[in-house]
Design a protein around this motif. Structure first.
Motif, PDB file in Angstrom:
ATOM      1  N   ALA A  38       0.806  -1.230   0.000  1.00 49.75           N
ATOM      2  CA  ALA A  38       0.000   0.000   0.000  1.00 49.75           C
ATOM      3  C   ALA A  38       0.839   1.281   0.000  1.00 49.75           C
ATOM      4  CB  ALA A  38      -0.978  -0.018   1.172  1.00 49.75           C
ATOM      5  N   PRO A  39       1.906   1.399   0.835  1.00 47.06           N
ATOM      6  CA  PRO A  39       2.713   2.630   0.787  1.00 47.06           C
ATOM      7  C   PRO A  39       3.349   2.870  -0.588  1.00 47.06           C
ATOM      8  CG  PRO A  39       3.144   1.424   2.806  1.00 47.06           C
ATOM      9  CD  PRO A  39       2.335   0.510   1.925  1.00 47.06           C
ATOM     10  N   LEU A  40       3.829   1.807  -1.212  1.00 46.36           N
ATOM     11  CA  LEU A  40       4.421   1.946  -2.543  1.00 46.36           C
ATOM     12  C   LEU A  40       3.357   2.300  -3.570  1.00 46.36           C
ATOM     13  CD1 LEU A  40       6.880  -1.079  -2.438  1.00 46.36           C
ATOM     14  CD2 LEU A  40       7.484   1.330  -2.350  1.00 46.36           C
ATOM     15  N   ASP A  41       2.147   1.789  -3.393  1.00 47.19           N
ATOM     16  CA  ASP A  41       1.048   2.138  -4.293  1.00 47.19           C
ATOM     17  C   ASP A  41       0.764   3.633  -4.236  1.00 47.19           C
ATOM     18  OD1 ASP A  41       0.014   0.231  -5.978  1.00 47.19           O
ATOM     19  OD2 ASP A  41      -1.241  -0.698  -4.460  1.00 47.19           O
ATOM     20  N   ARG A  42       0.768   4.178  -3.030  1.00 41.98           N
ATOM     21  CA  ARG A  42       0.431   5.595  -2.914  1.00 41.98           C
ATOM     22  C   ARG A  42       1.504   6.476  -3.543  1.00 41.98           C
ATOM     23  NH1 ARG A  42      -0.186  10.359   1.366  1.00 41.98           N
ATOM     24  NH2 ARG A  42      -1.395  11.624  -0.080  1.00 41.98           N
ATOM     25  N   ILE A  43       2.773   6.228  -3.255  1.00 47.26           N
ATOM     26  CA  ILE A  43       3.823   7.066  -3.832  1.00 47.26           C
ATOM     27  C   ILE A  43       3.886   6.880  -5.342  1.00 47.26           C
ATOM     28  CG2 ILE A  43       5.720   5.418  -3.529  1.00 47.26           C
ATOM     29  CD1 ILE A  43       5.875   9.262  -3.129  1.00 47.26           C
ATOM     30  N   LYS A  44       3.535   5.700  -5.826  1.00 44.51           N
ATOM     31  CA  LYS A  44       3.489   5.474  -7.270  1.00 44.51           C
ATOM     32  C   LYS A  44       2.452   6.388  -7.919  1.00 44.51           C
ATOM     33  CE  LYS A  44       1.581   2.252 -10.562  1.00 44.51           C
ATOM     34  NZ  LYS A  44       0.674   1.106 -10.673  1.00 44.51           N
TER      35      LYS A  44
END
Length: 316
Positions: free
Chosen positions: A33-39
């Motif tokens: 989820a954190p990587l999804d948001r920054i992506k």
């Protein structure tokens, strides 16, 4: 016996597969989820984050907002991902069995077509929730336009053109989903076969409960899933960028121009930012998120299949 013309054992298989797929999707998406948001923030050139990289961007989210901001939009993601993943995995099982009977299970086409069809089926049912999740994830603390899932859906529907607005970016999503889901499922199935055929002592363990044959170990499942995810993302990423720019176009007057057609959005991204910084912007983070996400998704689904005794498949 049958219920409404459906074999009881097949109905049970579908329901169990639906549950297993939903659990797999929730586990995989929460993991990244954190990587999804920054992506999403990088893909759509958010003013606060567009100059940053992956890890500096994650640090900036925590510093500018708070730790839980890394998971902003994840609740909407869970609402979307359970039916999405459940539909995709269940549809794959059904299509794989049907196409295997029609084309022959030894062909390469059956699993690729089954995966593509499953992906398209899942996207068609759940796309508005993806648009809503992207809008929520794109917001920065202190600059909120939306207060939650329902408010986002109602606002988009009322202010941006009804149901069509909720499906903005649907065409590039479908175009990207065909190679993405096709290569994901095809690669995983083939890699699983290769591991069982050529490296059984390394990646497999004996199991007698259902089939009595070999099954992949957890590390084997994760490896096959991760490689499958990397292969699939390499083919479909530019269309994922296009989809995000279209979904988020109406959140900033400067990006309204990306709300039209897929081809015009692709052309504008290419002319303004090129291939590396435009169509493949955020690709490094995409590999960082796609590999563990797909690995977790396939591994969890395979484990759930074993727990729920789904190894024997459907009967058609």
């Amino acid at each position: 016996m049958s219920t409404f013309g459906i074999r009881t054992e097949n109905l049970e298989f579908v329901l169990k597969s639906f549950f297993a797929g939903g659990v797999a999707g929730m586990c995989s998406k929460t993991t990244v989820a954190p990587l999804d948001r920054i992506k999403i923030l990088l893909q759509a050139h958010n003013n606060h984050y567009k100059h940053l990289g992956v890890f500096s961007g994650l640090k900036e989210i925590v510093d500018r907002e708070h730790f839980l901001a890394l998971y902003k939009g994840n609740y909407a993601q869970m609402v979307r991902i359970f039916p999405y993943a459940a539909t995709q995995f269940t549809a794959f099982e059904v299509y794989k069995k049907y196409l295997g009977n029609k084309l022959g299970s030894g062909t390469h086409a059956d699993k690729f077509l089954a995966g593509s069809s499953a992906g398209v089926t899942a996207v068609a049912f759940t796309y508005p929730l993806d648009t809503i999740r992207a809008r929520l994830a794109f917001q920065v603390t202190g600059e909120h336009m939306y207060t939650g899932i329902v408010h986002t859906a109602v606002s988009i529907f009322k202010d941006e053109g009804g149901l069509r607005a909720l499906y903005r970016g649907f065409v590039p999503t479908i175009c990207g989903m065909i190679p993405y889901a096709g290569f994901s499922f095809y690669s995983f199935e083939k890699l699983k076969y290769v591991c069982m055929r050529y490296c059984p002592n390394v990646f497999c363990s004996k199991r007698d409960k259902n089939t009595g044959g070999l099954v992949l170990t957890i590390p084997g499942k994760l490896l096959c899933g991760g490689v499958a995810g990397a292969i699939a993302q390499s083919f479909s990423y530019p269309l994922d960028v296009t989809r995000r720019r279209m979904q988020l176009a109406m959140m900033n007057p400067e990006t309204y121009k990306f709300s039209n057609s897929m081809l015009s959005t692709l052309r504008m991204i290419y002319h303004e930012n090129g291939i590396v910084k435009g169509l493949y912007r955020g690709m490094s983070i995409n590999y960082l998120r796609a590999i563990p996400m797909v690995a977790m998704s396939f591994a969890t689904y395979e484990v759930m299949k074993q727990i729920l005794d789904l190894d024997t498949g459907m009967k058609i």
